[in-house]
Design an enzyme around this catalytic site. Structure first.
Site, PDB file in Angstrom:
ATOM      1  N   TRP A 204       0.786  -0.990   0.019  1.00  0.00           N
ATOM      2  CA  TRP A 204       0.061   0.027   0.166  1.00  0.00           C
ATOM      3  C   TRP A 204       0.852   1.370  -0.137  1.00  0.00           C
ATOM      4  CZ3 TRP A 204      -4.394  -1.450   4.190  1.00  0.00           C
ATOM      5  CH2 TRP A 204      -5.231  -2.270   3.232  1.00  0.00           C
TER       6      TRP A 204
ATOM      7  N   GLY B   8      -5.122   4.824  -2.284  1.00  0.00           N
ATOM      8  CA  GLY B   8      -6.346   4.682  -1.555  1.00  0.00           C
ATOM      9  C   GLY B   8      -6.156   3.708  -0.286  1.00  0.00           C
TER      10      GLY B   8
ATOM     11  N   GLU C  67     -14.405   1.640  -7.877  1.00  0.00           N
ATOM     12  CA  GLU C  67     -13.734   1.011  -9.198  1.00  0.00           C
ATOM     13  C   GLU C  67     -14.751  -0.120  -9.954  1.00  0.00           C
ATOM     14  OE1 GLU C  67     -10.441   2.992  -7.202  1.00  0.00           O
ATOM     15  OE2 GLU C  67     -12.066   1.723  -6.450  1.00  0.00           O
TER      16      GLU C  67
ATOM     17  N   ASP D 173      11.157  -3.920 -10.706  1.00  0.00           N
ATOM     18  CA  ASP D 173       9.837  -2.942 -10.730  1.00  0.00           C
ATOM     19  C   ASP D 173       9.787  -2.668 -12.073  1.00  0.00           C
ATOM     20  OD1 ASP D 173       7.452  -1.660  -9.753  1.00  0.00           O
ATOM     21  OD2 ASP D 173       8.483  -1.390  -7.750  1.00  0.00           O
TER      22      ASP D 173
END
Length: 499
Positions: free
Chosen positions: A190, A195, A236, A286
């Protein structure tokens, strides 16, 4: 057409010639990554790959690169033009007030579509055909990839992570990578700006545990919306319903107070205790093409795993661009152009280059109307959702094709005086940006590559761009076409000889 589930989408991919089945035995530890990476870097993104014989997981196929081309992205979202989705959102955010009774009648079908897009809770769900709790929980039963040699472990890379705001009850669905730590424990990435992190701090303040569900699969629209940079507090799954023009069927979780897509492949239920210490997460190869180092993130305890009897594990890999996520990002760029224009009507187009990892460069063209207009646009973009992460924003005149990197560099190089046209600011940057001294905070550059006006201090005569006379172009057009045709024919013949 709304897909009922992932299998229906796979069937369409195969019908369209967009799926390649791999029956060779392949390990989820590094080997799938190497194969997928080679295919993703093929022209136009190669094909979606379905690994049907994953070592140690022979009963669970792995789907990867399902979103890895413009064609497959359009199939996934069931659109011909990505911008059409953006205009649907635009009309919802900026509805026109009906002036007459006839106008009100015309609005009824549009309002019905919005109502039809609302999520719907059902009692029975394919994703709950198998339910495992207690000692039966083992997240390692699924072929989760270890993507790169120095990754800290295995990561779920294409999840829909569901949580709810404890104050408003509004749902957040985000795409946050998940690191497997133990058979019943995972780390949830997170990031501070997202969010999920906002929910974390609210629960921490209240001293309450956070219910979390990690969803894998379902209609491909569901996977996409988890990655979409929607305004805060926009559901979403409602957005997914707007795209599908049909509400998403949800089912209540078995052990936490959340709803998840009924036709998903796998759901991992659990909770995070925000009063516990954060745990090490990473390293992870990444989307920047570099390893993100170990950092501290919340620990999730798994309370249940539910799945279909014959689940398919959908995943992706990220690394040096271009890769599958590049096509998802470009779809987002196109979908959200109407919303950028909703806030900034002067914007003609913008380009977040895949090779710039989206957040490193933003090329934007505008209809310039007054001195300093470019700087107004820069500041507005830096304050707009995830565009706040843009490290370099370069502003061009409306006639410049910002999708053409050659044209961008041509105008940038010729129109910019660095001592006059560049601003350096301090602001929010992506936490994955390793160039800054501090995580999430660093420098940002704005560049005005527009034509300079005397009102902006430019006292010389700005030169005209070279253009050929239109009559001459028309006159020699047949000759040009013949020459190009003959050259191409010769090049094709030479290529055939080499093959």
């Amino acid at each position: 057409m709304a897909y009922r589930d992932l299998k229906e989408f796979i069937a369409l991919l195969e019908k369209e010639g967009e799926l390649y089945r791999i029956k060779d035995k392949v390990s989820p530890i590094l080997e799938i990554t190497e194969i997928a990476d080679r295919v993703m870097k093929m022209p136009s993104g190669g094909k979606a790959l379905l690994f049907e014989n994953v070592e140690g997981y022979e009963g669970i196929p792995v789907l990867i690169n399902a979103f890895g081309s413009e064609k497959r992205m359009k199939l996934a979202l069931n659109v011909k033009n990505f911008e059409d989705i953006g205009w649907k959102l635009y009309r919802i955010l900026k509805p026109e007030v009906p002036n007459t009774f006839l106008d009100k009648l015309k609005r009824i079908p549009e309002l019905k579509k919005l109502n039809d897009a609302l999520p719907k809770v059902v009692k029975n769900a394919s994703v709950q055909e198998v339910v495992k709790t207690g000692k039966d929980i083992n997240i390692f039963e699924f072929p989760v990839l270890k993507c790169w040699p120095k990754d800290g472990g295995r990561f779920i890379t294409l999840p829909q992570v569901v949580s709810k705001d404890p104050e408003t009850g509004l749902r957040n669905v985000g795409m946050y990578r998940i690191q497997l730590l133990d058979k019943d424990k995972v780390a949830v990435h997170w990031q501070i700006h997202k969010g999920g992190a906002k929910h974390y701090w609210k629960y921490k303040k209240r001293g309450e545990k956070i219910p979390v569900a990690i969803v894998i699969g379902g209609d491909p629209v569901l996977t996409y919306v988890a990655s979409a940079p929607l305004p805060e507090d926009v559901d979403e799954y409602l957005f997914a319903g707007i795209i599908r023009e049909k509400g998403v069927e949800l089912v209540k979780c078995k052990t936490v107070d959340l709803e998840v897509p009924a036709n998903a492949e796998i759901v991992i239920e659990g909770y995070i205790d925000p009063n516990e210490p954060l745990v090490d997460e990473g390293p992870f190869g990444d989307h920047t093409g570099f390893y993100t180092p170990i950092d501290k993130y919340p620990l999730m305890y798994i309370t249940a795993i539910t799945h279909r009897r014959d689940p398919i594990y959908i995943t992706t890999i990220v690394g040096k661009p271009p890769m599958e996520d590049g096509y998802m990002g470009k779809a987002t760029e196109r979908i959200f152009l109407p919303l950028v224009q909703f806030n900034l009507p002067e914007v003609v187009d913008y380009n977040l280059p895949v090779s710039g990892c989206f957040h490193n460069f933003c090329f934007v063209s505008i209809k310039k109307r007054y001195p300093g207009h470019a700087y107004k646009v820069m500041d507005a973009l830096w304050g707009m959702g995830q565009l706040m992460f843009s490290k370099h924003i370069v502003v061009f005149d409306d006639w410049v094709n910002v999708q053409d990197i050659n044209e961008v560099l041509w105008i940038w190089g010729n129109n910019v005086d660095p001592i006059r046209d560049v601003v350096i600011k301090r602001g929010v940057v992506d936490v994955l940006d390793h160039s800054t001294d501090l995580i999430g905070l660093g420098g940002k550059m704005g560049i005005d590559a527009t034509t300079k006006w005397k009102e902006e201090g430019y006292q010389r005569d700005w030169p005209e761009v070279i253009h050929m006379d239109e009559k001459v172009k028309e006159k020699v057009k047949p000759i040009v076409n013949k020459v190009i045709k003959d050259i191409l024919k010769k090049e094709i013949e030479d290529l055939k000889k080499k093959l």
